[in-house]
Design a protein around this motif. Structure first.
Motif, PDB file in Angstrom:
ATOM      1  N   PRO A 263     -28.469  -1.797  19.325  1.00 39.32           N
ATOM      2  CA  PRO A 263     -27.488  -2.807  19.727  1.00 39.32           C
ATOM      3  C   PRO A 263     -27.819  -3.442  21.076  1.00 39.32           C
ATOM      4  O   PRO A 263     -27.630  -4.644  21.255  1.00 39.32           O
TER       5      PRO A 263
ATOM      6  N   ILE B 249     -30.652  -5.960  20.554  1.00 41.37           N
ATOM      7  CA  ILE B 249     -30.127  -7.152  19.880  1.00 41.37           C
ATOM      8  C   ILE B 249     -29.386  -8.030  20.881  1.00 41.37           C
ATOM      9  O   ILE B 249     -29.581  -9.246  20.924  1.00 41.37           O
TER      10      ILE B 249
ATOM     11  N   ARG C 233     -27.541 -12.709  16.188  1.00 42.84           N
ATOM     12  CA  ARG C 233     -27.017 -11.352  16.361  1.00 42.84           C
ATOM     13  C   ARG C 233     -26.617 -10.762  15.007  1.00 42.84           C
ATOM     14  O   ARG C 233     -26.974  -9.635  14.675  1.00 42.84           O
ATOM     15  N   ARG C 234     -25.904 -11.554  14.203  1.00 40.68           N
ATOM     16  CA  ARG C 234     -25.501 -11.082  12.864  1.00 40.68           C
ATOM     17  C   ARG C 234     -26.727 -10.758  12.017  1.00 40.68           C
ATOM     18  O   ARG C 234     -26.764  -9.750  11.323  1.00 40.68           O
TER      19      ARG C 234
ATOM     20  N   ARG D  25     -28.475  -7.583  13.255  1.00 41.94           N
ATOM     21  CA  ARG D  25     -27.671  -6.388  12.985  1.00 41.94           C
ATOM     22  C   ARG D  25     -27.845  -5.889  11.568  1.00 41.94           C
ATOM     23  O   ARG D  25     -27.577  -4.727  11.282  1.00 41.94           O
TER      24      ARG D  25
ATOM     25  N   ASP E 104     -29.776  -2.916  11.771  1.00 41.21           N
ATOM     26  CA  ASP E 104     -29.236  -1.806  12.570  1.00 41.21           C
ATOM     27  C   ASP E 104     -28.821  -0.694  11.618  1.00 41.21           C
ATOM     28  O   ASP E 104     -27.901  -0.870  10.830  1.00 41.21           O
TER      29      ASP E 104
ATOM     30  N   VAL F 212     -22.136  -4.443  18.341  1.00 44.32           N
ATOM     31  CA  VAL F 212     -22.793  -4.570  19.629  1.00 44.32           C
ATOM     32  C   VAL F 212     -21.710  -4.756  20.666  1.00 44.32           C
ATOM     33  O   VAL F 212     -20.893  -5.662  20.568  1.00 44.32           O
TER      34      VAL F 212
END
Length: 157
Positions: free
Chosen positions: A110, A113, A142-143, A146, A149, A155
């Motif tokens: 996170p 990112i 970011r989406r 993720r 992730d 995050v």
């Protein structure tokens, strides 16, 4: 399941895949630029996008000087931001070990990112995109990141 699961269905995304998703959302009219780079490796495409135009323009400037195109700025910014976020302070050593640019986007923490998105947003603003659009693109990035992730955790802002 492997903690290093790829971003999309069993294979790791390449930088071009991440850029294509963002361009499709924010500048769909620029997809021909991506299509023209389809036969190039990510490293070659990055070099082509970074190259300054040397052709003589009748007015002394090109269309890119009047209206910034998202595709080249985004590809370069995403590549650099992910490299910096993942490599941290070891960039010079890492460059000696792996001199070519990043092509595959590995799962990121996170914090990585968040840093990559911050760097992309700052680069977009620096290249002339308004702050609201740069923030929206960074949020979409970011989406997208993720998705890789393993915990899928939020995050922290």
């Amino acid at each position: 399941m492997n903690a290093q699961q790829p971003l999309s269905g069993g294979r790791a995304d390449r930088v071009r895949d991440v850029v294509r998703v963002l361009v499709a959302e924010f500048a769909p009219d620029e997809t021909p630029i991506l299509d023209s780079l389809a036969q190039s490796s990510d490293a070659r495409a990055l070099r082509r996008l970074q190259r300054k135009t040397r052709r003589r323009e009748p007015l002394g400037f090109g269309v890119g000087d009047l209206l910034p195109l998202l595709t080249p700025v985004l590809w370069i910014a995403v590549t650099k931001a992910i490299e910096i976020a993942v490599e941290g302070g070891t960039k010079s050593l890492w460059r000696k070990i792996r001199p070519k640019p990043l092509e595959v986007v590995s799962p990121m923490t996170p914090e990585q990112i968040k840093e990559a998105c911050r760097l992309v947003q700052a680069e977009l603003i620096d290249k002339g995109f308004d702050e609201a659009r740069a923030a929206a693109i960074a949020e979409a990035l970011r989406r997208r990141l993720r998705q890789g992730d393993p915990g899928g955790g939020a995050v922290e802002e």
